[in-house]
Design a protein around this motif. Sequence first.
Motif, PDB file in Angstrom:
ATOM      1  N   ARG A 166       0.871  -1.151  -0.077  1.00  0.00           N
ATOM      2  CA  ARG A 166      -0.038   0.004  -0.194  1.00  0.00           C
ATOM      3  C   ARG A 166       0.884   1.032  -0.012  1.00  0.00           C
ATOM      4  O   ARG A 166       2.094   1.229   0.271  1.00  0.00           O
ATOM      5  CB  ARG A 166      -1.027  -0.131   1.055  1.00  0.00           C
ATOM      6  N   PRO A 167       0.318   2.378  -0.378  1.00  0.00           N
ATOM      7  CA  PRO A 167       1.167   3.731  -0.319  1.00  0.00           C
ATOM      8  C   PRO A 167       1.551   4.001   0.830  1.00  0.00           C
ATOM      9  O   PRO A 167       3.052   4.381   0.985  1.00  0.00           O
ATOM     10  CB  PRO A 167       0.072   4.684  -0.671  1.00  0.00           C
ATOM     11  N   SER A 168       1.075   3.573   2.025  1.00  0.00           N
ATOM     12  CA  SER A 168       1.528   3.876   3.397  1.00  0.00           C
ATOM     13  C   SER A 168       2.345   2.692   3.822  1.00  0.00           C
ATOM     14  O   SER A 168       2.770   2.636   5.082  1.00  0.00           O
ATOM     15  CB  SER A 168       0.324   4.274   4.302  1.00  0.00           C
ATOM     16  N   GLY A 169       2.327   1.556   3.163  1.00  0.00           N
ATOM     17  CA  GLY A 169       3.033   0.403   3.640  1.00  0.00           C
ATOM     18  C   GLY A 169       4.508   0.515   4.019  1.00  0.00           C
ATOM     19  O   GLY A 169       5.343   1.393   3.524  1.00  0.00           O
ATOM     20  N   ARG A 170       5.003  -0.528   4.867  1.00  0.00           N
ATOM     21  CA  ARG A 170       6.391  -0.533   4.979  1.00  0.00           C
ATOM     22  C   ARG A 170       7.286  -1.682   4.521  1.00  0.00           C
ATOM     23  O   ARG A 170       6.470  -2.760   4.747  1.00  0.00           O
ATOM     24  CB  ARG A 170       6.656  -0.578   6.836  1.00  0.00           C
ATOM     25  N   LEU A 171       8.327  -1.580   4.253  1.00  0.00           N
ATOM     26  CA  LEU A 171       9.154  -2.738   4.115  1.00  0.00           C
ATOM     27  C   LEU A 171      10.382  -3.007   5.086  1.00  0.00           C
ATOM     28  O   LEU A 171      11.033  -1.797   5.251  1.00  0.00           O
ATOM     29  CB  LEU A 171       9.997  -2.333   2.493  1.00  0.00           C
ATOM     30  N   VAL A 172      10.334  -4.062   5.554  1.00  0.00           N
ATOM     31  CA  VAL A 172      11.265  -4.323   6.802  1.00  0.00           C
ATOM     32  C   VAL A 172      12.223  -5.532   6.250  1.00  0.00           C
ATOM     33  O   VAL A 172      11.883  -6.222   5.991  1.00  0.00           O
ATOM     34  CB  VAL A 172      10.719  -4.967   7.793  1.00  0.00           C
ATOM     35  N   VAL A 173      13.627  -4.994   6.184  1.00  0.00           N
ATOM     36  CA  VAL A 173      14.621  -5.931   5.695  1.00  0.00           C
ATOM     37  C   VAL A 173      15.599  -6.159   6.776  1.00  0.00           C
ATOM     38  O   VAL A 173      15.989  -5.235   7.534  1.00  0.00           O
ATOM     39  CB  VAL A 173      15.509  -4.949   4.648  1.00  0.00           C
ATOM     40  N   VAL A 174      16.199  -7.521   6.832  1.00  0.00           N
ATOM     41  CA  VAL A 174      17.088  -7.854   7.708  1.00  0.00           C
ATOM     42  C   VAL A 174      18.297  -8.300   7.082  1.00  0.00           C
ATOM     43  O   VAL A 174      18.005  -9.236   6.302  1.00  0.00           O
ATOM     44  CB  VAL A 174      16.612  -8.631   8.880  1.00  0.00           C
ATOM     45  N   THR A 175      19.454  -7.817   7.249  1.00  0.00           N
ATOM     46  CA  THR A 175      20.546  -8.401   6.437  1.00  0.00           C
ATOM     47  C   THR A 175      21.777  -8.494   7.422  1.00  0.00           C
ATOM     48  O   THR A 175      21.961  -7.679   8.435  1.00  0.00           O
ATOM     49  CB  THR A 175      21.135  -7.307   5.260  1.00  0.00           C
ATOM     50  N   PRO A 176      22.591  -9.439   7.140  1.00  0.00           N
ATOM     51  CA  PRO A 176      23.706  -9.587   8.159  1.00  0.00           C
ATOM     52  C   PRO A 176      24.724  -8.630   7.850  1.00  0.00           C
ATOM     53  O   PRO A 176      24.860  -8.291   6.655  1.00  0.00           O
ATOM     54  CB  PRO A 176      24.289 -11.112   7.791  1.00  0.00           C
ATOM     55  N   THR A 177      25.537  -8.144   8.969  1.00  0.00           N
ATOM     56  CA  THR A 177      26.653  -7.212   8.833  1.00  0.00           C
ATOM     57  C   THR A 177      27.985  -8.187   8.793  1.00  0.00           C
ATOM     58  O   THR A 177      28.073  -9.172   8.990  1.00  0.00           O
ATOM     59  CB  THR A 177      26.732  -6.261  10.067  1.00  0.00           C
ATOM     60  N   PRO A 178      29.172  -7.562   8.251  1.00  0.00           N
ATOM     61  CA  PRO A 178      30.284  -8.264   8.376  1.00  0.00           C
ATOM     62  C   PRO A 178      30.603  -9.118   9.532  1.00  0.00           C
ATOM     63  O   PRO A 178      31.507  -9.901   9.540  1.00  0.00           O
ATOM     64  CB  PRO A 178      31.367  -7.268   7.865  1.00  0.00           C
ATOM     65  N   ASP A 179      30.096  -8.575  10.787  1.00  0.00           N
ATOM     66  CA  ASP A 179      30.436  -9.350  11.877  1.00  0.00           C
ATOM     67  C   ASP A 179      29.603 -10.503  12.411  1.00  0.00           C
ATOM     68  O   ASP A 179      29.847 -11.043  13.435  1.00  0.00           O
ATOM     69  CB  ASP A 179      30.319  -7.986  12.939  1.00  0.00           C
ATOM     70  N   HIS A 180      28.606 -10.590  11.483  1.00  0.00           N
ATOM     71  CA  HIS A 180      27.464 -11.367  11.869  1.00  0.00           C
ATOM     72  C   HIS A 180      28.221 -13.040  12.205  1.00  0.00           C
ATOM     73  O   HIS A 180      28.556 -13.457  10.919  1.00  0.00           O
ATOM     74  CB  HIS A 180      26.357 -11.579  10.817  1.00  0.00           C
ATOM     75  N   LEU A 181      28.195 -13.618  13.258  1.00  0.00           N
ATOM     76  CA  LEU A 181      28.797 -15.035  13.280  1.00  0.00           C
ATOM     77  C   LEU A 181      30.160 -14.934  13.004  1.00  0.00           C
ATOM     78  O   LEU A 181      30.654 -16.220  12.441  1.00  0.00           O
ATOM     79  CB  LEU A 181      27.984 -15.886  12.373  1.00  0.00           C
ATOM     80  N   ALA A 182      30.754 -13.815  12.979  1.00  0.00           N
ATOM     81  CA  ALA A 182      32.286 -13.952  12.571  1.00  0.00           C
ATOM     82  C   ALA A 182      33.331 -14.945  13.085  1.00  0.00           C
ATOM     83  O   ALA A 182      34.044 -15.534  12.548  1.00  0.00           O
ATOM     84  CB  ALA A 182      32.777 -12.408  12.882  1.00  0.00           C
ATOM     85  N   GLU A 183      32.849 -15.218  14.492  1.00  0.00           N
ATOM     86  CA  GLU A 183      33.514 -16.225  15.151  1.00  0.00           C
ATOM     87  C   GLU A 183      33.502 -17.618  14.633  1.00  0.00           C
ATOM     88  O   GLU A 183      34.517 -18.452  14.560  1.00  0.00           O
ATOM     89  CB  GLU A 183      33.390 -16.276  16.639  1.00  0.00           C
ATOM     90  N   LEU A 184      32.174 -18.034  14.220  1.00  0.00           N
ATOM     91  CA  LEU A 184      32.001 -19.287  13.458  1.00  0.00           C
ATOM     92  C   LEU A 184      32.452 -19.411  12.119  1.00  0.00           C
ATOM     93  O   LEU A 184      32.971 -20.315  11.549  1.00  0.00           O
ATOM     94  CB  LEU A 184      30.554 -19.511  13.370  1.00  0.00           C
ATOM     95  N   VAL A 185      32.517 -18.173  11.426  1.00  0.00           N
ATOM     96  CA  VAL A 185      32.933 -18.144  10.242  1.00  0.00           C
ATOM     97  C   VAL A 185      34.322 -18.589  10.229  1.00  0.00           C
ATOM     98  O   VAL A 185      35.000 -19.356   9.219  1.00  0.00           O
ATOM     99  CB  VAL A 185      32.847 -16.750   9.577  1.00  0.00           C
ATOM    100  N   ALA A 186      35.263 -17.878  11.016  1.00  0.00           N
ATOM    101  CA  ALA A 186      36.652 -18.022  11.197  1.00  0.00           C
ATOM    102  C   ALA A 186      36.905 -19.515  11.649  1.00  0.00           C
ATOM    103  O   ALA A 186      37.802 -20.277  11.123  1.00  0.00           O
ATOM    104  CB  ALA A 186      37.232 -17.204  12.082  1.00  0.00           C
TER     105      ALA A 186
END
Length: 271
Positions: A166-186
């Motif tokens: 709708r014209p008054s509607g909202r889009l809500v977006v969630v994205t990971p930052t580079p720090d997200h789960l960085a310990e597990l990534v490494a």
Amino acid sequence: MHAAVITHLRCPVCHDPLSPGDRAFRCPRGHSFDLAKQGYVDLTAGRTVHTGDSAEMVAARAALLAAGHFDVIADAVRSCVATAGFVVEVGAGTAHYLARALAPEATGLAVDVSKPALRRAARADPRVGAVRADVWQGLPVADGSADAVLDVFAPRSGAEFARILRPSGRLVVVTPTPDHLAELVAALGLIGVDPEKPARLAGGLERWFTQESAHVLTAPLRLPRSDAAALAGMGPSAWHVDAAAVRARLAGLAEPIKATLAVELSVWRRR
């Protein structure tokens, strides 16, 4: 499927309204789409180029979300759409965030291409309908019908989001930052987050949307080995990282395994 949700659905072939029949949805021009016994309806009309998350990935995500580790995200999303009457989540997976976000009188539509995910989404909440559709091929949703669109770690199409809001509607977006789960990534050799991701997000939405707000959510995670394995198995790394190698590395980590949740939640309005 909830009757109020069905009123917002449109035929993916001719865009006419859809009506439920005996185990199928049909439009006035005779296009028919089977209702799966698990409760979702396939509205791809054959227009999808990928199958989405596997049953194993979906099961890992369901286990991780049920354990409450990502509740900070669910709570923040809910606060953004507290007054929305009809909410669409694209790339909804199990519809965990959608079901948590709905106000008592609201209804929601979970959209995904993964059949294993949709089987769970269809059972997430009586107010949630589930359809198989590919956002890149067009959403089977009426123009201007959604009060809010949710996109949590999911593909984005600014044009389609703007069309169904709708014209008054909202889009809500969630994205990971580079720090997200960085310990597990490494520690596990997982795929990290591209530092250019925020710029790509803005570039993909700004033609149709203006950003209203953005903030970073962080939370410390203390994970049993099983939940750390679920995190590794539910995301993009599951497609690219050797599972046996991940299990071997996990076996060498002491419990609880420490990690940091770090995501950006942004809210957008139509131009």
